[in-house]
Motif scaffolding. Structure first.
Motif, PDB file in Angstrom:
ATOM      1  N   UNK A 164     -96.036 181.785  -0.139  1.00 34.85           N
ATOM      2  CA  UNK A 164     -95.499 180.623  -0.857  1.00 34.85           C
ATOM      3  C   UNK A 164     -96.542 179.512  -0.973  1.00 34.85           C
ATOM      4  N   UNK A 165     -97.312 179.273   0.079  1.00 35.53           N
ATOM      5  CA  UNK A 165     -98.283 178.176   0.047  1.00 35.53           C
ATOM      6  C   UNK A 165     -99.454 178.478  -0.883  1.00 35.53           C
ATOM      7  N   UNK A 166     -99.958 179.722  -0.865  1.00 30.51           N
ATOM      8  CA  UNK A 166    -101.060 180.071  -1.774  1.00 30.51           C
ATOM      9  C   UNK A 166    -100.618 180.028  -3.225  1.00 30.51           C
ATOM     10  N   UNK A 167     -99.440 180.588  -3.496  1.00 32.16           N
ATOM     11  CA  UNK A 167     -98.950 180.578  -4.877  1.00 32.16           C
ATOM     12  C   UNK A 167     -98.699 179.144  -5.346  1.00 32.16           C
ATOM     13  N   UNK A 168     -98.143 178.314  -4.449  1.00 27.06           N
ATOM     14  CA  UNK A 168     -97.880 176.926  -4.811  1.00 27.06           C
ATOM     15  C   UNK A 168     -99.186 176.180  -5.087  1.00 27.06           C
ATOM     16  N   UNK A 178     -99.228 190.673  -5.752  1.00 26.08           N
ATOM     17  CA  UNK A 178     -99.431 189.237  -5.547  1.00 26.08           C
ATOM     18  C   UNK A 178    -100.888 188.856  -5.790  1.00 26.08           C
ATOM     19  N   UNK A 179    -101.803 189.704  -5.372  1.00 23.93           N
ATOM     20  CA  UNK A 179    -103.240 189.480  -5.599  1.00 23.93           C
ATOM     21  C   UNK A 179    -103.536 189.400  -7.096  1.00 23.93           C
ATOM     22  N   UNK A 180    -103.006 190.348  -7.859  1.00 28.01           N
ATOM     23  CA  UNK A 180    -103.234 190.324  -9.307  1.00 28.01           C
ATOM     24  C   UNK A 180    -102.507 189.154  -9.969  1.00 28.01           C
ATOM     25  N   UNK A 181    -101.378 188.764  -9.423  1.00 25.48           N
ATOM     26  CA  UNK A 181    -100.643 187.603  -9.936  1.00 25.48           C
ATOM     27  C   UNK A 181    -101.509 186.345  -9.859  1.00 25.48           C
ATOM     28  N   UNK A 182    -102.214 186.155  -8.747  1.00 26.16           N
ATOM     29  CA  UNK A 182    -103.042 184.957  -8.579  1.00 26.16           C
ATOM     30  C   UNK A 182    -104.299 185.012  -9.439  1.00 26.16           C
ATOM     31  N   UNK A 183    -104.990 186.161  -9.445  1.00 27.23           N
ATOM     32  CA  UNK A 183    -106.222 186.248 -10.247  1.00 27.23           C
ATOM     33  C   UNK A 183    -105.913 186.148 -11.740  1.00 27.23           C
ATOM     34  N   UNK A 184    -104.810 186.768 -12.147  1.00 26.20           N
ATOM     35  CA  UNK A 184    -104.418 186.711 -13.560  1.00 26.20           C
ATOM     36  C   UNK A 184    -104.111 185.279 -13.984  1.00 26.20           C
ATOM     37  N   UNK A 185    -103.498 184.494 -13.089  1.00 32.06           N
ATOM     38  CA  UNK A 185    -103.166 183.107 -13.428  1.00 32.06           C
ATOM     39  C   UNK A 185    -104.416 182.309 -13.764  1.00 32.06           C
TER      40      UNK A 185
END
Length: 578
Positions: free
Chosen positions: A59-63, A298-305
């Motif tokens: 939650x903290x990294x995504x936020x 989740x890893x691809x979710x962050x890099x893709x963003x």
């Protein structure tokens, strides 16, 4: 002046909040800390209203990523939306959008997730119809109605959770995997995530939402609205392991990935091409999530963003300079006019393709290798690798049209990189689009692991990307405009570009026919039989009743009685005489 202060203050606040949550998330990740924060809002007898928040590394990294991208988008809007008289309303809507996403990220409770979930749906509708015209209204209505289907499923999952006595679903995931109630909740949550993340057959709203301003598109398509469904399934991932629903989700996500990649190769609208690439990457995240690798998703979710927000910012700068033209056939030779913008766009495109050592490489390469060593059938294998080839194909096609193609607009143009605010925003994301993948790889996967596979398997990903680039080149290579290879097969091109007729089905099948049916029922029932036997008959009845009471009111009854008695006496007298 007020606009500048609101923009700048929002940017500063979100940026520093993002940095603080990033380092806090890193601390939680290293020390494996999870904090549940309960706030008792009020207590009445034995009933308590509680607000629960979860703080862990996910939650903290995504936020932190959402806040970082939001801060740069608001700073970017300072120049992009400078001529808008309602700019303060726009900034407040974006901040409300970010707050709704924070509610969804930090909630382990279905009720509080619903607040963020519906907040995203409402504010996205307001942002899509921000430019007030018929096209925007239609796109906003399609977006809102498609998401409402998922909201209904989410409400049904809340009703099913009543069987457990609490809506804090994280406490029950491992304990009750085989319960029928939890399976039903899983089905409802998957359906809700499919609508929010625009999987087949709910994909038509995602390109339609391009009617929103480009800064909104950069925010929506990178880290907020469309990723909400993926994030929710990451939280529910223990329920997806080795279940029939995971196989169904893999099929749907693979078809979405294939359909979006195919459609982007025949599209000529710049923003829609990038929107379809978002749809393709969402299908990739969903499909790898259905295989059970939630950390990879989740890893691809962050890099893709990171690189998708950069892509939209570059597209916005190009559209801004092209006098609001979005057709890539009008564009070309941007390396001469806008070198910095086109460099950022090409780096983001290469990261999207999985070019070695950029952000997308670290996630996409591992995802495809995990597919190679997993037990998937030939059809799923084909969907993964062919869709990857299509991704490189439309990326190279976009590069060809913007970089090599000749400019087809008027010679009197002012194409340049003069906007320092836009350039600074793009540069902030450019650094993370290059370094973010390796940084996140070291953080999320600190221990090296090895996947043993044959040489042909190891090189199959690079071969797929190379063949996809060749296909993109041959599709876009023009000697004459009429010889465009992508339009040589017009029917197939039209079918692919129209997303397998899903917008037609969504607008006519889902919206037009129910509205026409309700109109006909209104004419036949409300204004037909119900009107005749209801209100009209009541009117006639009360009219006759009022006439009777009017006779009584004017005292006419005794006159009629006297006349009646007179005639009665007269007739009786005649009878006696006779």
């Amino acid at each position: 002046m007020e606009f500048i202060s609101i923009c700048f203050l929002s940017f500063i606040f979100l940026f520093f909040f993002s940095m603080s949550t990033f380092f806090l998330g890193l601390f939680f990740l290293i020390n494996d800390i999870v904090i549940f924060l309960e706030w008792e809002i009020f207590s009445l007898n034995s009933s308590m209203m509680m607000m629960v928040l979860i703080f862990d590394w996910i939650s903290l990294l995504f936020m932190s990523f959402v806040l970082f991208i939001s801060s740069l988008v608001i700073y970017y809007s300072k120049d992009y939306m400078v001529g808008d008289i309602f700019i303060n309303r726009f900034i407040l809507l974006v901040l409300l959008f970010v707050f709704s996403m924070m509610m969804l990220i930090l909630s382990p409770n279905l009720i509080s997730i619903l607040l963020g979930w519906d907040g995203l749906g409402l504010v996205s509708y307001l942002l899509v119809i921000y430019y007030q015209n018929v096209k925007s209204y239609n796109a906003g209505m399609l977006t809102a109605l498609s998401n409402r289907l998922g909201d209904v499923a989410f409400l049904m999952s809340i009703a099913w959770m009543l069987n457990y006595g609490s809506w804090n679903f994280l406490f029950y995931l491992d304990l009750m995997k085989n319960d029928f109630e939890m399976k039903m909740i899983c089905v409802m949550v998957i359906f809700a995530a499919m609508t929010k993340s625009a999987q087949i057959p709910f994909s038509s709203w995602l390109p339609a939402a391009m009617a929103a301003p480009t800064p909104v598109s950069a925010l929506v398509h990178s880290s907020t609205l469309v990723t909400a469904g993926v994030y929710l399934l990451i939280r529910f991932s223990p329920l997806l392991v080795d279940t029939p629903m995971s196989k169904f989700l893999m099929l749907i996500a693979g078809l979405t990935m294939f359909m979006a990649g195919l459609g982007a190769n025949f599209e000529f609208d710049l923003k829609k091409i990038i929107a379809l690439s978002t749809l393709s990457q969402l299908g990739l995240m969903m499909s790898i999530l259905s295989l059970g690798f939630f950390k990879l998703a989740f890893f691809h979710l962050l890099t893709h963003a990171l690189f998708k927000a950069l892509l939209f910012m570059c597209a916005g700068a190009i559209i801004h300079n092209m006098k609001n033209s979005q057709d890539i056939r009008d564009m070309g030779s941007f390396s001469v006019y806008m070198p910095f913008t086109i460099s950022c766009l090409n780096i983001a495109n290469l990261a999207l393709c999985g070019f070695p050592f950029l952000a997308g490489f670290y996630s996409k390469d591992v995802i495809l290798e995990m597919v190679l060593v997993s037990q998937v059938n030939l059809f799923i294998f084909f969907l993964f690798f062919f869709s990857t080839g299509l991704t490189v194909s439309y990326s190279f096609r976009l590069f060809y049209y913007l970089f090599i193609f000749n400019m087809n607009q008027s010679s009197m143009n002012i194409l340049n990189d003069s906007s320092s605010i836009m350039s600074k925003s793009m540069f902030g994301l450019l650094v993370f689009a290059i370094l973010g993948g390796s940084m996140l790889n070291w953080m999320i996967f600190p221990f090296s692991f090895m996947m043993c596979m044959s040489t042909i398997f190891k090189f199959s990903i690079l071969i797929t990307c190379f063949l996809g680039g060749l296909i993109g080149f041959f599709m876009s290579n023009l000697k004459n405009f009429s010889l465009n290879k992508s339009l040589s097969f017009y029917l197939f091109s039209f079918f692919s570009c129209s997303m397998w007729f899903m917008p037609l089905i969504s607008t006519i099948g889902v919206t037009y026919f129910p509205i026409m049916m309700s109109f006909n029922l209104f004419k036949l029932v409300d204004q037909g039989w119900v009107e005749f036997f209801g209100t009209q008959q009541i009117f006639k009845y009360f009219s006759k009743l009022s006439m009777f009471f009017q006779i009584l009111q004017f005292n006419n009854l005794k006159i009629h009685l006297v006349l009646f008695s007179f005639w009665l006496v007269f007739i009786i007298s005649l009878l006696f005489i006779i």
